[in-house]
Design an enzyme around this catalytic site. Structure first.
Site, PDB file in Angstrom:
ATOM      1  CE  LYS A 255      -1.253   2.204   3.520  1.00 45.62           C
ATOM      2  NZ  LYS A 255      -1.748   2.678   4.834  1.00 45.62           N
ATOM      3  CB  CYS A 330     -18.791   4.123   3.289  1.00 43.23           C
ATOM      4  SG  CYS A 330     -19.183   2.365   3.139  1.00 43.23           S
ATOM      5  CB  CYS A 337     -26.942   3.460   4.929  1.00 43.63           C
ATOM      6  SG  CYS A 337     -25.684   2.158   5.048  1.00 43.63           S
ATOM      7  CB  CYS A 340     -24.988   6.625   1.244  1.00 45.59           C
ATOM      8  SG  CYS A 340     -24.127   5.956  -0.191  1.00 45.59           S
ATOM      9  CB  CYS A 346     -24.697  -0.005  -1.656  1.00 47.26           C
ATOM     10  SG  CYS A 346     -23.582  -0.666  -0.389  1.00 47.26           S
TER      11      CYS A 346
END
Length: 370
Positions: A255, A330, A337, A340, A346
Site C-alpha cells: 500500500k 461509509c 447509509c 448516502c 449497494c
C-alpha cells in the site's frame, strides 16, 4: 533297562503334552506369550496392524491379510470448477521476507503482492454509476484526507526533500488517522527532521517523542533511522524509485509503496489499497476471492482483485476518493447509509447499523436525561 527308561520318558512326554494343551485352550494369552518367544509366525498367521480380523466361537482364530496399497490417481478439477491461481498477465511477483512467528510483525510487512500492468475480467454491474455517485458526494472535499493526506507532506520542500517527506508520511500513516499523522510530520519539520541526514543523526528517543502518538510509534522510529541510513548509502540521499526497492525498506508494504510511487515519482504501477478502500470495495461487491463470491480477506487481495477490472486511468484517483468516502459516510462502524445517495446500488446498504441492544441503551439513556 533301556526299554523301561524309554517307556518312562515317553510317558513324561505325553504328560507334558497334555498339560500344554490344557494351558493353551484355557488361556490363549499365555499361549500367545509362549509362541512369541519362539520363531516369528509365518505371513499367513501374523497379525498386520491395519488388517481385518475375524473371530470364531470357541478357540479364537485370527485370519490376517495385509492391506492392499491403494492406487493413487492424479487429482482432477471438479466439474465446473477451476483451480485458483495468479492471472497469466502478471509482469512480476515479489515476496518480502517473513519474520519468525515469535517476532512481532509490523502491519505493513510480510505481505506477498502482485502488480498487474493491464486490466482483465468482467467489471461489476453499475460500477460507473456508483463511482459517479461517490464523486458527487465527495465533491465538497471535506474529508481529512483532502487536506492532511500523505500527498500533502512536505509540499513546500524541494523535490528531493519532499520525496523523503512523502516516504516518512506514508510510513507513519499506517494504523494512524490523517490528523495525527499530519501533526507528526509538522513536528518533524519544525525540528528539522525531514531529511535523511537529520534523521540519521538524531537520537531515536527524540524521534519517538516527536511522532507520538502515531500507531506503533516506537517501531516506526526505528524504521525511520534505518530508512534514512539506506537512503544515504544506497540512493545518495534520495529515495528508491522502483517498487521492489521501496518494498525492501523496513516497514514499507505494498500500500505504501504504490502510494509513494504515485506521489513522489508519478509512477503508477498499482492501486493503493488501505483499510477504507478494502472495506468499501467489499461492501459494494466490487471484489471477491479468486474463484468464489466470498469477500477478500486483506487489502492486498482487494488490490489484486480490483486491478483485474478497474481501468488504469482510475487507479490513482480511487484511493483518495474512497478514503474520504470512508472517513465521512461509509465509516467502519455504523455507516451513514441514510446520507448516502447510492444505497439502491449497494448490496450492503442498511445492513451494518446499530444492534437492537445498543439502540435500547441509547433510548434508555435519553429517557433518563429527560
Amino acid at each position: 533297562m533301556s526299554l523301561v527308561n524309554g517307556g518312562a520318558a515317553s510317558s513324561t512326554l505325553v504328560h507334558n503334552a497334555a498339560w500344554f494343551y490344557r494351558v493353551r485352550t484355557m488361556n490363549p494369552q499365555i499361549h500367545g506369550a509362549v509362541s512369541s518367544s519362539n520363531k516369528p509366525l509365518s505371513l499367513k498367521t501374523q497379525q498386520h496392524p491395519l488388517s481385518d480380523s475375524k473371530s470364531v466361537s470357541g478357540s479364537e482364530t485370527r485370519v490376517c491379510t495385509p492391506n492392499k496399497r491403494l492406487k493413487q490417481e492424479p487429482l482432477e478439477p471438479l466439474p465446473g470448477k477451476q483451480l485458483c491461481g495468479l492471472p497469466d498477465i502478471e509482469d512480476f511477483a515479489y515476496k518480502k521476507n517473513i519474520a519468525s512467528p515469535s517476532s512481532r510483525r509490523s502491519p505493513e510487512t510480510s505481505i506477498t503482492a502482485v502488480t498487474s500492468v493491464k486490466t482483465v475480467g468482467n467489471p461489476p454491474d453499475n460500477w460507473v454509476e456508483v463511482l459517479e455517485g461517490i464523486r458527487q458526494m465527495r465533491s465538497s472535499e471535506d474529508a481529512p484526507v483532502d487536506s492532511m493526506g500523505c500527498d500533502k507532506a512536505g509540499s513546500f520542500l524541494p523535490p528531493t526533500e519532499r520525496r523523503f517527506a512523502v516516504l516518512l508520511g506514508a510510513l507513519l500513516s499506517s494504523q494512524t488517522k490523517d490528523q495525527v499523522n499530519n501533526a507528526a510530520i509538522h513536528r518533524l519539520h519544525q525540528n528539522g527532521l525531514l531529511t535523511p541526514e537529520a534523521v540519521d543523526k538524531a537520537d531515536e528517543s527524540t524521534i519517538r517523542e516527536l511522532i507520538y502518538p502515531v500507531g506503533f510509534y516506537t517501531r516506526k522510529a526505528t524504521y525511520m533511522k534505518k530508512i534514512a541510513r539506506i537512503c544515504l548509502v544506497k540512493y545518495n540521499g534520495d529515495i528508491p524509485n522502483s517498487l521492489d526497492d521501496l518494498l525492501s525498506l523496513p516497514g514499507i508494504g505494498p500500500k505504501m509503496a504504490h502510494l509513494i510511487l504515485h506521489i513522489a515519482w508519478n509512477d503508477v504501477q498499482g492501486i493503493c489499497v488501505d483499510t477504507h478502500v478494502h472495506r468499501i470495495c467489499n461492501r459494494l461487491g466490487w471484489v471477491s476471492r479468486p474463484g468464489t463470491k466470498q469477500k477478500t480477506t486483506s487489502p492486498e487481495e482487494t488490490r489484486v482483485a480490483l486491478q483485474q477490472w478497474l481501468p488504469k486511468e482510475e487507479w490513482v484517483a480511487i484511493n483518495p476518493l474512497l478514503v474520504g468516502f470512508g472517513q465521512m459516510i461509509c465509516t467502519p462502524l455504523r455507516p451513514r447509509c441514510e446520507a448516502c445517495t447510492i444505497t439502491k446500488l449497494c448490496p450492503a446498504a442498511f445492513k451494518e447499523t446499530s444492534s437492537p441492544s445498543s439502540k435500547l441503551k441509547t433510548s434508555n439513556r435519553r429517557s433518563k436525561e429527560l
